[in-house]
Write an enzyme that holds these catalytic residues in place. Structure first.
Site, PDB file in Angstrom:
ATOM      1  CD  GLN A 178      46.707  19.404   7.784  1.00 14.47           C
ATOM      2  OE1 GLN A 178      47.532  18.603   8.032  1.00 14.47           O
ATOM      3  NE2 GLN A 178      45.853  19.949   8.601  1.00 14.47           N
ATOM      4  CG  HIS A 201      41.188  57.896  40.619  1.00 13.94           C
ATOM      5  ND1 HIS A 201      39.999  57.962  40.314  1.00 13.94           N
ATOM      6  CD2 HIS A 201      41.496  56.535  40.060  1.00 13.94           C
ATOM      7  CE1 HIS A 201      39.262  56.955  39.584  1.00 13.94           C
ATOM      8  NE2 HIS A 201      40.537  56.112  39.483  1.00 13.94           N
TER       9      HIS A 201
END
Length: 435
Positions: free
Chosen positions: A264, A425
């Protein structure tokens, strides 16, 4: 001493844990303004700006109109790689394809008794761009980046995949990258790197059509460019330095622990290698192994700097404490070098990828195991996942009401619409059901 081990309940241990928990960073602010300028210039200037940046930083003699890798260059690449590489490439592709095919999602429909149909339509994006770093001017070609980013896009069904990678000073791309790309179906490849390549993918130029998704690792300029264009296009993630956390008990071999820490640490001076051990005798053995193994590494100076500035060896009271710390840290790569690693899987909540047992080095996941190596870093594994097929998919809801279904739901829809003050709506429903 390269790393000073400490117990988790000591002042030094508590400080080390606090630093690990606060490691998130939004990026390198020092290059933000420069990247903004590059993006703006490529957006406005197209190919001319792209070519100017390529000539300035990568290939001084790059000819206009030669940024796309030609058919001849693609074919010639096969003459420049050997059969052992092709054999390994075949195995890697098979493993990565086999894993990611399981990730593909299907569209689905649900039919209600009143005849209403709802569902989800799963479709790939039209196009994606893969950024592949130059890798020391092509001397260390990052073939795994081509495979890990390109194969999921292929499985998703993305019709157009574009690869960009910085050319060398003579204008060449590593033949290993070109062969890897072709083997997974990518032939539209451009000689462009850094932030200007990201700009070309996001905004498009005369030669490079804009894409919908941009993936792939890069330096701070690439990461910042991806951050700034995110929203106009989808990106995989803003990745930080690579990370590993190894939980070890007395069954773990110190030489294996040290080897995986070094694997790493050699990535970058900012890479993070952390060990949480239950065995108080291990830290000294790990440190001795680190010194012994460092001598044989090409990138020893980078690894030593990373370990000296970022490396941590913590001693936990018991396994439960170690696992809970691992969950809090939410590391990119979590290795369980313990006697019975599978017993802890129910307790792991946050990790990019989990490596179980002493025969599972993180490097296997980088190249050949099959799961993707593009993983969340800096603690974002708390909410983020690895790159996969889903990165290249969109989902659209399907809704089809029957006459009876709308009549039955009308009052409920209108109730909620009026409550929210959206009378149009409600009216759109009434116009269909009221006589």
């Amino acid at each position: 001493m390269m790393i000073t081990p400490c117990k988790t309940d000591s002042p030094a241990g508590e400080q080390a844990v606090a630093e690990l928990l606060s490691r998130f960073s939004t990026g390198d602010a020092s290059c933000s303004a420069a990247v903004s300028q590059i993006l703006a210039e490529v957006k406005a200037g197209g190919d001319q700006a792209l070519l100017a940046y390529t000539r300035k930083f990568d290939t001084p003699d790059m000819a206009a109109g030669s940024m796309r890798v030609s058919t001849a260059e693609l074919q010639q690449a096969y003459d420049l790689v050997d059969q052992p590489f092709l054999n390994t490439l075949e195995v890697a592709i098979e493993r990565i394809q086999g894993f990611h095919q399981r990730e593909m999602e299907d569209s689905w429909l649900q039919t209600r008794e009143d005849g209403t149909i709802v569902g989800r339509l799963v479709r790939p994006v039209d196009s994606c761009g893969l950024y592949v770093p130059g890798g020391r001017s092509g001397s260390t070609p990052l073939v795994s980046s081509v495979l890990m980013n390109g194969i999921p896009a292929c499985i998703a069904g993305v019709a157009r995949q574009v690869m960009v990678t910085p050319p060398g000073s003579a204008g060449a791309i590593s033949p290993y990258l070109l062969v890897a790309a072709q083997e997974i179906g990518i032939t539209e490849i451009y000689k462009a790197g850094s932030a200007w390549a990201i700009a070309a993918l996001a905004y498009g130029t005369e030669s490079i059509e804009a894409v919908d998704v941009i993936v792939g690792p890069g330096n701070q300029y690439v990461a910042e460019a991806k951050r700034q264009v995110s929203g106009q296009v989808r990106i995989d993630m803003i990745a930080g330095p690579s990370e590993v956390l190894i939980v070890a008990d007395s069954s773990a071999e110190p030489r294996h622990i040290a080897a995986d820490m070094l694997a790493q640490a050699e990535h970058d001076p900012q890479a993070l290698a952390v060990v949480i051990t239950l065995d108080e005798t291990q830290p000294g053995q790990i440190l001795a192994e680190l010194e012994a193994q460092l001598d044989g590494l090409e990138r020893a100076a980078i690894a030593r700097e990373a370990l000296s500035t970022k490396g941590r060896i913590l001693i936990a009271e018991n396994l439960e404490e170690a696992i809970e710390l691992a969950n809090q840290i939410a590391i990119e790569h979590l290795e369980l070098m313990i006697d019975d690693p599978w017993s802890q899987i129910p307790h792991i909540r946050h990790a990019g990828a989990i490596f179980l047992g002493s025969h599972t080095p993180e490097a296997a996941g980088d190249y050949l195991a099959g799961p993707n190596h593009v993983l969340p870093t800096m603690g974002t594994a708390r909410f983020a996942s690895a790159l996969g097929v889903e990165t290249f998919l969109k989902k659209s809801s399907l809704i089809s009401y029957s006459k009876r279904g709308l009549e039955q739901d009308a009052d409920h829809i209108r109730m909620l619409a009026r409550l929210e003050g959206l009378t149009a709506h409600a009216a759109s429903v009434s116009s269909r059901v009221d006589r």
